[in-house]
Design a protein around this motif. Structure first.
Motif, PDB file in Angstrom:
ATOM      1  N   TYR A   1     -25.505  26.958  43.730  1.00 53.52           N
ATOM      2  CA  TYR A   1     -24.905  27.052  45.061  1.00 53.52           C
ATOM      3  C   TYR A   1     -25.134  28.413  45.721  1.00 53.52           C
ATOM      4  O   TYR A   1     -25.564  28.489  46.878  1.00 53.52           O
ATOM      5  N   VAL A   2     -24.846  29.489  45.005  1.00 50.72           N
ATOM      6  CA  VAL A   2     -24.989  30.820  45.587  1.00 50.72           C
ATOM      7  C   VAL A   2     -26.453  31.094  45.935  1.00 50.72           C
ATOM      8  O   VAL A   2     -26.750  31.732  46.951  1.00 50.72           O
ATOM      9  N   PHE A   3     -27.369  30.586  45.139  1.00 55.35           N
ATOM     10  CA  PHE A   3     -28.790  30.820  45.408  1.00 55.35           C
ATOM     11  C   PHE A   3     -29.287  29.959  46.570  1.00 55.35           C
ATOM     12  O   PHE A   3     -30.205  30.348  47.288  1.00 55.35           O
ATOM     13  N   ARG A   4     -28.671  28.809  46.769  1.00 54.80           N
ATOM     14  CA  ARG A   4     -28.961  28.034  47.975  1.00 54.80           C
ATOM     15  C   ARG A   4     -28.513  28.812  49.207  1.00 54.80           C
ATOM     16  O   ARG A   4     -29.189  28.813  50.244  1.00 54.80           O
ATOM     17  N   LEU A   5     -27.381  29.476  49.091  1.00 57.59           N
ATOM     18  CA  LEU A   5     -26.866  30.299  50.179  1.00 57.59           C
ATOM     19  C   LEU A   5     -27.837  31.443  50.489  1.00 57.59           C
ATOM     20  O   LEU A   5     -28.152  31.713  51.663  1.00 57.59           O
ATOM     21  N   LEU A   6     -28.325  32.111  49.454  1.00 54.23           N
ATOM     22  CA  LEU A   6     -29.293  33.198  49.652  1.00 54.23           C
ATOM     23  C   LEU A   6     -30.586  32.678  50.274  1.00 54.23           C
ATOM     24  O   LEU A   6     -31.157  33.318  51.175  1.00 54.23           O
ATOM     25  N   ALA A   7     -31.045  31.509  49.825  1.00 52.81           N
ATOM     26  CA  ALA A   7     -32.279  30.941  50.362  1.00 52.81           C
ATOM     27  C   ALA A   7     -32.123  30.577  51.832  1.00 52.81           C
ATOM     28  O   ALA A   7     -33.020  30.835  52.646  1.00 52.81           O
ATOM     29  N   MET A   8     -30.983  29.981  52.198  1.00 53.84           N
ATOM     30  CA  MET A   8     -30.763  29.633  53.599  1.00 53.84           C
ATOM     31  C   MET A   8     -30.718  30.888  54.470  1.00 53.84           C
ATOM     32  O   MET A   8     -31.272  30.905  55.575  1.00 53.84           O
ATOM     33  N   LYS A   9     -30.086  31.925  53.979  1.00 52.51           N
ATOM     34  CA  LYS A   9     -30.045  33.201  54.716  1.00 52.51           C
ATOM     35  C   LYS A   9     -31.466  33.717  54.951  1.00 52.51           C
ATOM     36  O   LYS A   9     -31.820  34.104  56.075  1.00 52.51           O
TER      37      LYS A   9
END
Length: 328
Positions: free
Chosen positions: A223-231
């Motif tokens: 989840y957190v890495f999906r957040l970083l990727a979207m950013k």
């Protein structure tokens, strides 16, 4: 009767018919062989561009090193998947142009980092009417029980999870509470997916301070890495192949707000009196969940009436919230 002769004649007739139907030269074995050679020598498919993972990224004002192999590979996985999930990622960028101007001031007022806007993007692709299979709803994908816990009304007539402003205020309350507990935003983000109870228990059990270091269910670990990727993608869409113009972005909507403090017997009739139709009312006020509003407590609801200019592409204008989203 000579069956072998009949079989031979039938085969000969069939071959003759095939020869008549095919273009000249294609009935023999030799041209077939040439065609196969031509196919074998055909140009390769278009190259697949691999998204570059940097040495570090910044999230909520903190630098995140990607030198550890597991950190680099976890972000690489999400960046690769999200870069090529063209439909959802593209829609998230387009819709953000309409909703980030609404959400950002609320986050700022609540001292929430602007990077948490991308949490809404991965939760709902910026669709305020999104509903998950688990019945989470709205931009921030609140479950009914959590929504009520954080002050949102959820029933058959009204569901404030679908209200962009009210659901964002509720999300800020959650995020503030979680930050007070963890002291870092990556653990706050992980708790948004896995729940505060689970993240708190695992941080204690695994004797670490950050969600980056936790072993969790795969969805929460990603989840957190999906957040970083979207950013990363939304801060530089062109680098990942998303070439948008201002005309591609969903435009902000100008509204007149009408306060309703009484029951509404029939929303379609109310909408007509307000100068719009029921479809337009529901599209711009998705928190309305039925054709009537009981409102036994006399609560005041704010109903949005979109300006006529906002309902036409020729008059809506062409505003761009983040210049990085469009090609020069």
């Amino acid at each position: 009767m000579n069956l072998n002769r009949i079989s031979f004649l039938g085969s000969a007739v069939a071959l003759a018919v095939v020869a008549m139907l095919l273009p000249a030269g294609e009935a023999s074995a030799e041209p077939r062989h040439e065609k196969e050679e031509s196919h074998a020598g055909a140009p390769a498919l278009s190259p697949v561009v691999v998204p570059e993972v940097p040495a570090s990224v910044t999230f909520a004002g903190e630098e995140v090193s990607l030198d550890p192999v597991n950190m680099w590979e976890r972000l690489d996985r999400e960046l690769s998947a999200m870069s090529y999930s063209h439909g959802n990622t593209l829609l998230a960028i387009k819709r953000a142009n309409r909703y980030f101007p609404v959400l950002a001031p609320i986050l700022k007022r609540n001292n929430i980092p602007m990077d948490m806007l991308y949490l809404a993007a991965i939760e709902s692709t910026m669709n305020p009417k999104a509903v998950s299979p688990a019945k989470a709803a709205g931009l921030w994908q609140f479950m009914p029980s959590t929504a009520k816990e954080y002050g949102l009304e959820v029933n058959d007539a009204v569901d404030e999870r679908y209200d962009p402003e009210k659901s964002t205020e509720a999300a800020c309350r959650y995020l503030r509470n979680a930050y007070a507990k963890y002291g870092n935003w990556e653990s706050v983000a992980a708790s948004y997916n896995g729940g505060m109870g689970r993240i708190s228990n695992e941080l204690s059990a695994q004797q670490v301070d950050s969600a980056y270091d936790l072993y969790l269910a795969e969805e929460t670990m990603r989840y957190v890495f999906r957040l970083l990727a979207m950013k990363m993608i939304m801060e530089n869409p062109g680098a990942y192949g998303y070439m948008l113009t201002a005309d591609n972005l969903y435009q902000p909507v100008e509204y007149k707000t009408v306060e309703v403090s009484t029951p509404v017997t029939d929303w379609p009739t109310w909408a007509k009196a307000a100068g719009i139709d029921y479809l337009t009312l529901r599209e711009h006020n998705p928190w309305i969940r039925s054709k009537s509003l009981p409102n036994k407590t006399g609560k005041t609801y704010k109903v949005k009436i979109p300006a006529k200019e906002s309902l036409s592409r020729s008059t809506a204008g062409s505003k761009v919230y983040d210049p990085r989203w469009v090609v020069k």
